[in-house]
Motif scaffolding. Structure first.
Motif, PDB file in Angstrom:
ATOM      1  N   ALA A  36     -52.221 -13.666  39.507  1.00 26.56           N
ATOM      2  CA  ALA A  36     -51.000 -13.811  40.516  1.00 26.56           C
ATOM      3  C   ALA A  36     -51.344 -14.986  41.309  1.00 26.56           C
ATOM      4  CB  ALA A  36     -51.002 -12.896  41.304  1.00 26.56           C
ATOM      5  N   SER A  37     -50.351 -16.014  41.262  1.00 28.50           N
ATOM      6  CA  SER A  37     -50.254 -17.423  42.165  1.00 28.50           C
ATOM      7  C   SER A  37     -49.150 -17.366  42.960  1.00 28.50           C
ATOM      8  CB  SER A  37     -50.528 -18.542  41.331  1.00 28.50           C
ATOM      9  OG  SER A  37     -49.367 -18.624  40.573  1.00 28.50           O
ATOM     10  N   GLY A  38     -48.938 -18.069  44.161  1.00 25.66           N
ATOM     11  CA  GLY A  38     -48.358 -17.753  45.184  1.00 25.66           C
ATOM     12  C   GLY A  38     -48.399 -16.618  46.050  1.00 25.66           C
ATOM     13  N   PRO A  39     -47.705 -16.499  47.156  1.00 24.83           N
ATOM     14  CA  PRO A  39     -48.127 -15.556  48.203  1.00 24.83           C
ATOM     15  C   PRO A  39     -47.653 -14.187  47.469  1.00 24.83           C
ATOM     16  CG  PRO A  39     -46.020 -16.863  48.839  1.00 24.83           C
ATOM     17  CD  PRO A  39     -46.745 -17.502  47.718  1.00 24.83           C
ATOM     18  N   MET A  40     -48.702 -13.258  47.559  1.00 28.51           N
ATOM     19  CA  MET A  40     -48.412 -12.031  47.060  1.00 28.51           C
ATOM     20  C   MET A  40     -47.737 -11.113  48.290  1.00 28.51           C
ATOM     21  SD  MET A  40     -48.293  -9.358  44.964  1.00 28.51           S
ATOM     22  CE  MET A  40     -49.300 -10.109  43.482  1.00 28.51           C
ATOM     23  N   TYR A  41     -46.846 -10.114  47.882  1.00 30.90           N
ATOM     24  CA  TYR A  41     -46.073  -9.199  48.935  1.00 30.90           C
ATOM     25  C   TYR A  41     -46.999  -8.678  49.674  1.00 30.90           C
ATOM     26  CZ  TYR A  41     -42.410 -10.214  45.581  1.00 30.90           C
ATOM     27  OH  TYR A  41     -41.502 -11.037  44.384  1.00 30.90           O
ATOM     28  N   ARG A  80     -43.293  -6.547  42.421  1.00 27.61           N
ATOM     29  CA  ARG A  80     -41.994  -6.624  43.294  1.00 27.61           C
ATOM     30  C   ARG A  80     -42.690  -5.977  44.726  1.00 27.61           C
ATOM     31  NH1 ARG A  80     -40.667  -1.201  44.432  1.00 27.61           N
ATOM     32  NH2 ARG A  80     -41.191   0.324  42.666  1.00 27.61           N
ATOM     33  N   PRO A  81     -41.885  -6.219  45.645  1.00 25.11           N
ATOM     34  CA  PRO A  81     -42.147  -5.730  47.245  1.00 25.11           C
ATOM     35  C   PRO A  81     -42.277  -4.041  46.895  1.00 25.11           C
ATOM     36  CG  PRO A  81     -40.646  -7.337  47.167  1.00 25.11           C
ATOM     37  CD  PRO A  81     -40.549  -7.135  45.824  1.00 25.11           C
ATOM     38  N   LEU A  82     -42.921  -3.467  47.740  1.00 27.11           N
ATOM     39  CA  LEU A  82     -43.093  -2.037  47.367  1.00 27.11           C
ATOM     40  C   LEU A  82     -41.800  -1.205  47.814  1.00 27.11           C
ATOM     41  CD1 LEU A  82     -44.642   0.592  46.981  1.00 27.11           C
ATOM     42  CD2 LEU A  82     -45.605   0.474  49.503  1.00 27.11           C
ATOM     43  N   GLY A  83     -41.030  -1.518  48.860  1.00 29.11           N
ATOM     44  CA  GLY A  83     -39.977  -0.802  49.259  1.00 29.11           C
ATOM     45  C   GLY A  83     -40.130   0.624  49.695  1.00 29.11           C
ATOM     46  N   GLY A  84     -39.453   1.538  49.098  1.00 29.54           N
ATOM     47  CA  GLY A  84     -39.753   2.919  49.501  1.00 29.54           C
ATOM     48  C   GLY A  84     -40.868   3.579  48.644  1.00 29.54           C
ATOM     49  N   TYR A  85     -40.974   3.098  47.329  1.00 30.92           N
ATOM     50  CA  TYR A  85     -42.139   3.971  46.604  1.00 30.92           C
ATOM     51  C   TYR A  85     -42.422   2.958  45.101  1.00 30.92           C
ATOM     52  CZ  TYR A  85     -38.098   4.508  43.232  1.00 30.92           C
ATOM     53  OH  TYR A  85     -36.947   4.295  42.505  1.00 30.92           O
ATOM     54  N   PRO A 109     -39.715  -0.395  34.464  1.00 29.59           N
ATOM     55  CA  PRO A 109     -39.084  -1.810  34.190  1.00 29.59           C
ATOM     56  C   PRO A 109     -38.103  -2.256  35.016  1.00 29.59           C
ATOM     57  CG  PRO A 109     -39.666  -0.795  31.969  1.00 29.59           C
ATOM     58  CD  PRO A 109     -39.496   0.403  33.189  1.00 29.59           C
ATOM     59  N   GLN A 110     -37.113  -1.437  35.239  1.00 27.96           N
ATOM     60  CA  GLN A 110     -35.944  -2.207  35.834  1.00 27.96           C
ATOM     61  C   GLN A 110     -36.166  -2.447  37.309  1.00 27.96           C
ATOM     62  OE1 GLN A 110     -32.414   0.164  35.070  1.00 27.96           O
ATOM     63  NE2 GLN A 110     -32.944   0.606  32.976  1.00 27.96           N
ATOM     64  N   MET A 111     -37.426  -1.940  37.994  1.00 32.68           N
ATOM     65  CA  MET A 111     -37.555  -1.911  39.265  1.00 32.68           C
ATOM     66  C   MET A 111     -38.263  -3.429  39.783  1.00 32.68           C
ATOM     67  SD  MET A 111     -36.242   0.592  40.722  1.00 32.68           S
ATOM     68  CE  MET A 111     -36.973   0.614  42.332  1.00 32.68           C
ATOM     69  N   PHE A 112     -38.700  -4.218  38.485  1.00 37.50           N
ATOM     70  CA  PHE A 112     -39.729  -5.251  38.666  1.00 37.50           C
ATOM     71  C   PHE A 112     -38.546  -6.608  38.682  1.00 37.50           C
ATOM     72  CE2 PHE A 112     -43.674  -3.643  39.371  1.00 37.50           C
ATOM     73  CZ  PHE A 112     -43.681  -2.288  38.613  1.00 37.50           C
TER      74      PHE A 112
END
Length: 124
Positions: free
Chosen positions: A24-29, A98-103, A108-111
């Motif tokens: 991973a590159s760039g700032p991780m969430y 992706r950012p964690l969000g609620g859970y 796959p659709q969440m990323f």
């Protein structure tokens, strides 16, 4: 946005192991959900594993006990250890974030951030 690059795929015999890496590159969430998703040609994408910033892990039933997801402490590399491989594990494997969000889940659709994929081929 996080840039992701997979490596470590290849060919294996049934019962053997492979280890996939995702740089991973760039700032991780700060709070994240990271996952591995696979897709075989002609089939839909399916999530296989996910890990969140709390260290909780989630696995598709068919890979539980065989696959292990992990992440480096500095959050720069995601791994997927694949043991006891089966021919039905053959697919292109993608890492996603992706950012964690609620859970967290391996849906796959969440990323929103995806790598280019690495091929895993298992022969019987």
């Amino acid at each position: 946005q996080v840039q992701l690059a997979e490596s470590g795929g290849g060919s294996a015999q049934a019962g053997e192991s492979l280890k996939l890496s995702c740089a991973a590159s760039g700032p991780m969430y700060r709070d994240y959900c990271l996952g591995w998703i696979r897709q075989d040609p002609g089939k839909e994408r399916e999530g296989v594993a996910a890990i969140d910033s709390n260290g909780d892990t989630f696995y598709k039933d068919s890979v539980k006990g065989r696959f292990t997801i992990s992440v480096e402490n500095d959050k720069t590399t995601l791994y997927l250890q694949l043991n006891s491989l089966k021919p039905e594990d053959t697919a292109m494997y993608y890492c996603a974030a992706r950012p964690l969000g609620g859970y967290c889940s391996y849906d796959p659709q969440m990323f929103g951030d995806w790598g280019q994929g690495t091929q895993v081929t298992v022969s019987s």
